[in-house]
Scaffold this active site. Structure first.
Site, PDB file in Angstrom:
ATOM      1  CE  LYS C  66     -40.350 -33.041 -23.091  1.00  0.00           C
ATOM      2  NZ  LYS C  66     -40.616 -32.134 -21.947  1.00  0.00           N
ATOM      3  CB  SER C 141     -38.139 -29.190 -22.310  1.00  0.00           C
ATOM      4  OG  SER C 141     -39.135 -29.908 -21.592  1.00  0.00           O
ATOM      5  CB  SER C 165     -41.375 -28.294 -20.174  1.00  0.00           C
ATOM      6  OG  SER C 165     -40.084 -27.800 -19.879  1.00  0.00           O
TER       7      SER C 165
END
Ligand SMILES: [Mg+2]
Ligand SMILES: [Zn+2]
Lengths: 477, 95, 474
Positions: C66, C141, C165
């Site tokens: 990420k 997210s 997330s």
């Protein structure tokens, strides 16, 4: 217009850079004059993702300070974020302490301490052109070497009543911190910084007037001058019937003028909240024991010892203990000479310091043993007080050993009937009327004879001995 | 409910510019969020301790040891403006 | 060979490499090819050449990371314009640990800006598409990480979870996502959103991969004062039964409105399977859950408003030039931050500002205590708590962008565990109208092994068929 007597109410906020090896929340070495931004890392540059970790030695120093100031030490101490934007503040917040500081309360030299807490220092922000103050300039540059240096913020209660008292107390604090070895406490270099909260109130009233905050005065002289100037500014306002407004001020020592830094309206809203990156610091028994074991003799204890054990006068005791270097020198003098009277040694140490403006006694040309030697000559009447002062002057200039100077300059005391009697005889002969008046019982004129003898002996005669000889030769006793 | 002036004050604290055409919608959005958040007012929390950190860390301190700092050029590399190895910014006014 | 490689789980690929049956660079090149052909906008950066890999138990298996994690010399932009092109000088501990165990960084994945969002539509680099239906969001997210794994563009990925997330996008993409105990995985180098909530964890094709990744993620990090060592070695799960396991279901929460029937059906289905495997289902209540959502939307923005103050145009990132310092700050942040980030900065600043602290941040922290206490009480009578991971399946792109509150409700089931700092996993529970539904299993602090074993047994019983092995063409 107002005729009531006004008294100043002064509280001090002191920021002290702690003498750790690494910064407060990262492993960067503390920066002193290295190339700009050569002492930075992701943490102290506030890079994305970097996290602070508190320096155990800074906590240790904080505990030592708390103990020296007789504060209450928090069992668990919490860091908070103090949020505001400024180019010298890389994270957009300062990691400080809020409602659970490391140390609460305490006292030093009779002045109550409000609190002591730890925080990290800001970076250096300068006018892009010169290195001067930043106000008014169009561009500024930031060097983050200083950013993150551990600070202890010491806050007093508003118990100081004059600029002089504030300056004197600050010297005691500096001496105490220096004795603790937790900081260089050098105002010029910024390792000791002082802000003052100042207000005036009618004598006798206990209410506090509106205060102003005088920021960052970087020398003892400036602090006293700055506070004095602000007291006068407020006094003038009040006596003119105006009122003081709460604001943050800056004292410019060059112009002796006070300028506005921030008004109350612009006061920050710091949005304090517990620093989520730092768990509360648990103060363990082991940490407390380690801090206690590291405490040296502190100025106030030394003052008591001088009075009780050495029998020094209060003034001498305070002078020698509130200035630890001078106290150390004094003790070296005592050790050097055998059986010196402590008060005499104290007086001559003060005599010496009086002849040195900025230099410390220990750094002067007069070693402790040399001063001990001089004191010995006086107390054993081999030279007179007056001569001793001349010799000390010379030692301060060129160093050397008192006894030798005395011989070379021929300053030995002139005494004993064989040496002094003829000189006295001559002096009386040269002043017959004086001699007559003395014989008639008048004692005042004898000063003239003593003066004459001193002239002849270059001050090396002892006044008492001369008087005795005069009486003897005039058959008065 | 948050009005324009409050919004502008908060935006100033956050150093976040809100342009004229953004004000009303932002105020409306924030207000509806704050209204939703207001449900926590229903709870009686008088004798509940606040939680700032979950779990407890025995020893979170670091020994006072020095680590390598970044090379100056690395520290300055991502900076928008630099002069004489320092970060260049417009000067603060007053405070 | 390519299709065989594609079908291998991370664990299988790692053992194939260490057994000498699979060449590391062939494995890496296969996935670099996949990542280069990314049509989901899952990646924001893909490795040009094969990184030098340490010999280790992870056998050079490619890892999608990420963008919230700092990676030295590699763009780390947190989905934000304000960090566009920013390359940090250091690598996050979580990534460094996996590299040290033999993982090879394949690329950086797209995300909601600064991890603020539940749909990945708040990215400065465009939304990520859900491989199950490209008209729908992958969740957020960590949407890029979830889509990359679900779409077969990466064997596994690293994500972060502040309020859901990792778990919510894993659910919406039909893969496994694990949020570890707060503090078990170092946050150092993870660009901070809400420091007291942020957790790093794996997004994987199956439960065993999640366990292997977590094993190498956990551990005390002296660079993160809030990190703690995990008391247990993370085991690769092998359970096939759940005999004696007590699973609590907060009925007040699960029966609430706003839960899609299809989601509820899949959830009840997995509960039936759990009972068949020998587990006991206990009904319980989590009355604080609805307050938890509000508390979260005070605490997270408050911490974020402070964490994002460092993006000021002085040391790195975007700067909008201005003669006046305040104007430089305000315009830089105006131009650099997206709408949702600005909303949260403003909410958080407001909640901390003088006069409001007690009413907002102070109360929210107390609600946090209540939530943690309620969960602790449940774990006295039950080993695990089960809920759907998300009240809905993947929703259409743009469907909720106009309504922040509707977006916030996606995290209803995941937020309580975030506030309490307890671990939770999301595994695929089945499909609803052809879209994946996630099952969340949560346990007390440091119960990751227990969670993984239960998840492994259920995974076997559910027998969910993902897309990844097929290459994500749909
Ligand atoms: Mg301070
Ligand atoms: Zn540093």
């Amino acid at each position: 217009m107002s005729t009531v007597e006004l008294e100043p109410v002064i509280g001090l906020e002191i920021h002290v850079q702690l003498r750790t090896a690494s910064k407060m929340f990262c492993g960067c070495a503390l920066g002193f004059g290295e190339p700009p931004n050569s002492r930075t890392c992701p943490v102290c540059l506030g890079l994305p993702g970097a996290l602070p970790v508190a320096n155990a030695q800074a906590i240790h120093f904080g505990l030592m300070i708390g103990m020296a100031l007789q504060s209450e030490l928090a069992p668990s101490s919490v860091f908070h974020r103090k949020n505001y934007f400024y180019p010298d503040l890389p994270k957009g917040y300062q990691i400080s302490q809020y409602d659970q500081p490391l140390c609460l309360g305490g006292q030093l030299g009779g002045v109550a301490i409000h609190r002591v807490h730890l925080e990290d220092d800001a970076a250096k922000l300068n006018h892009a052109g010169d290195g001067g103050r930043i106000a008014g300039s169009a561009e500024s540059v930031v060097d983050f070497n200083r950013g993150g240096t551990p600070l202890a913020e010491i806050v007093t209660e508003p118990e100081l009543r004059s600029a002089e008292q504030a300056g004197q107390w600050l010297r005691l604090l500096r001496t105490t911190l220096r004795a603790l070895g937790v900081s260089d406490v050098n105002m010029e270099e910024g390792s000791l910084r002082c802000d003052a909260n100042i207000s005036l109130r009618p004598v006798g009233s206990t209410a506090l007037g509106t205060k102003t905050e005088l920021k960052n005065m970087n020398s003892f002289r400036f602090i006293e001058r700055g506070i004095r100037a602000e007291i006068e500014r407020q006094r003038a306002l009040i006596e003119a019937g105006d009122s003081v407004t709460q604001e943050t001020l800056h004292f410019d020592p060059r112009t002796e003028s006070i300028s506005l830094l921030r008004s109350k309206e612009e006061a920050h809203d710091y949005r304090y909240f517990p620093e989520p990156d730092l768990p509360p610091v648990q103060i363990t028994e082991a940490m407390l024991e380690r801090a206690a074991a590291a405490l040296p003799e502190l100025p106030e204890a030394r003052e008591q010892r001088y009075i009780e054990q050495l029998g020094l006068s209060d003034d001498s005791a305070r002078l020698l203990s509130w200035r630890s270097e001078l106290g150390d020198y004094f003790e070296a003098v005592l050790a050097a000479g055998d059986g010196l009277d402590a008060q005499t040694a104290a007086n001559w140490t003060a005599e010496l310091q009086g002849r040195l403006d900025d230099c410390e006694a220990e750094d002067s040309k007069v070693g402790a043993d040399a001063l001990a030697g001089l004191i010995d000559l006086v107390t054993s009447h081999q030279i007179t007080q007056a001569v001793a002062r001349q010799v000390l002057d010379q030692m301060v200039e060129q160093g050397g050993i008192a006894a030798e100077i005395v011989v070379v300059e021929g300053l030995e005391a002139v005494g004993g009937a064989d040496q002094l009697a003829p000189i006295v005889k001559a002096a009386l002969a040269a002043n017959p009327q004086i001699a007559q008046r003395i014989s008639a019982g008048e004692m005042k004129p004898i000063g003239v004879i003593i003066g004459e003898v001193m002239k002849q002996t270059g001050g090396r005669a002892d006044g008492k001995e001369v008087t005795a000889l005069v009486r003897e030769q005039l058959g008065l006793s | 409910m948050i009005d324009r002036d409050e919004l502008l004050h908060v935006a100033r604290l956050a150093r976040l510019a809100l342009h004229e055409d953004e004000l009303d919608q932002t105020a409306a959005e924030l207000s509806s969020i704050l209204d939703h958040i207001a449900v926590i007012d229903e709870l009686d929390l008088d004798d509940v301790e606040p939680t700032a950190h979950v779990g407890d860390v025995a020893d979170s301190l670091r020994a006072d040891q020095i680590h390598e700092s970044l090379p100056v050029e690395v520290a300055l590399a991502p900076a928008p403006a630099v002069r004489d190895d320092r970060f260049l910014v417009p000067s603060p006014q007053g405070d | 060979m390519a299709s065989d490689i594609q079908s291998l789980s991370a664990v299988a690929a790692a053992s194939a490499v260490s057994a000498g049956q699979l060449d590391r660079s062939e494995l890496f090149d296969h996935y670099r090819g996949k990542a280069d052909g990314d049509q989901l906008n899952a990646f924001t950066w893909v490795a040009r050449d094969t990184p030098a890999v340490v010999d280790g138990p992870l056998g050079g298996v490619p890892l999608a990371v990420k963008d919230l994690f700092c990676t030295a010399g590699i763009p780390s932009q947190a989905g934000s314009r304000i960090l566009e092109g920013y390359c940090p000088p250091y690598t996050a501990t979580a990534v460094a640990r996996l590299e040290a165990a033999g993982a090879a960084v394949l690329g950086k994945t797209n995300q909601d800006e600064f991890a603020m969002g539940s749909s990945n539509e708040n990215s400065a680099f465009g939304p990520v598409l859900n491989p199950w239906d490209r008209g729908r969001v992958p969740g957020g997210s960590s949407g890029g990480s979830a889509a990359a794994v679900a779409g077969g563009l990466a064997p596994w990925a690293l994500g972060t979870d502040t309020g859901g997330s990792i778990r919510q996008p894993a659910a919406l993409c039909g893969i496994v996502g694990l949020k570890p105990t707060y503090g078990a995985v170092s946050r150092y180098g993870m660009i901070a959103f809400a420091s007291s909530l942020d957790s790093a964890g794996p997004l994987t094709r199956d439960v065993t991969d999640a366990a292997l990744c977590l094993r190498h993620l956990v551990g005390r990090d002296s660079a993160d004062a809030t990190s703690v060592g995990h008391p247990e070695m993370i085991e690769l799960p092998s359970a096939e039964r759940l005999d004696g396991l007590r699973i609590a279901v907060p009925r007040d929460l699960v029966s609430g409105d706003g839960i899609e029937p299809g989601v509820l059906a899949a959830f009840e289905g997995s509960l039936r399977l759990a009972t068949e495997l020998g587990a006991t289902i206990i009904d319980c209540e989590l009355p604080s859950a609805r307050y938890a959502l509000s508390a979260y939307y005070v605490i997270a923005p408050a911490e974020a408003s402070s964490n994002l103050a460092r993006f000021d145009g002085v040391r790195y990132g975007l700067r909008t030039e201005a003669d006046d310092l305040v104007e430089m700050y305000t315009e830089t942040r105006h131009d650099g931050f997206g709408a949702e980030v600005k909303r949260r900065i403003l909410i958080g600043t407001y909640a901390l500002s003088s006069g409001y602290y007690d009413a907002y941040y102070g109360r929210a922290q107390r609600v946090r205590t209540v939530v943690a206490d309620e969960l602790a009480a449940i774990f006295k009578q039950a080993d695990l708590i089960a809920t759907p991971t998300s009240p809905t399946v993947a929703f259409k792109l743009g469907e909720r962008t106009a309504d922040p509150l509707a977006m916030y409700r996606s995290d209803l089931f995941t937020i309580p565990m975030s506030l309490a700092g307890t671990p939770a996993i999301s595994i695929p529970a089945g499909l609803s109208d052809g879209l994946p539904v996630g099952l969340q299993l949560a346990g007390p602090r440091f119960s990751e092994n227990r969670i993984l074993e239960a998840a492994k047994a259920l995974e076997g019983a559910i027998g969910f068929e993902g897309l990844a092995a097929g290459g994500g063409e749909r």
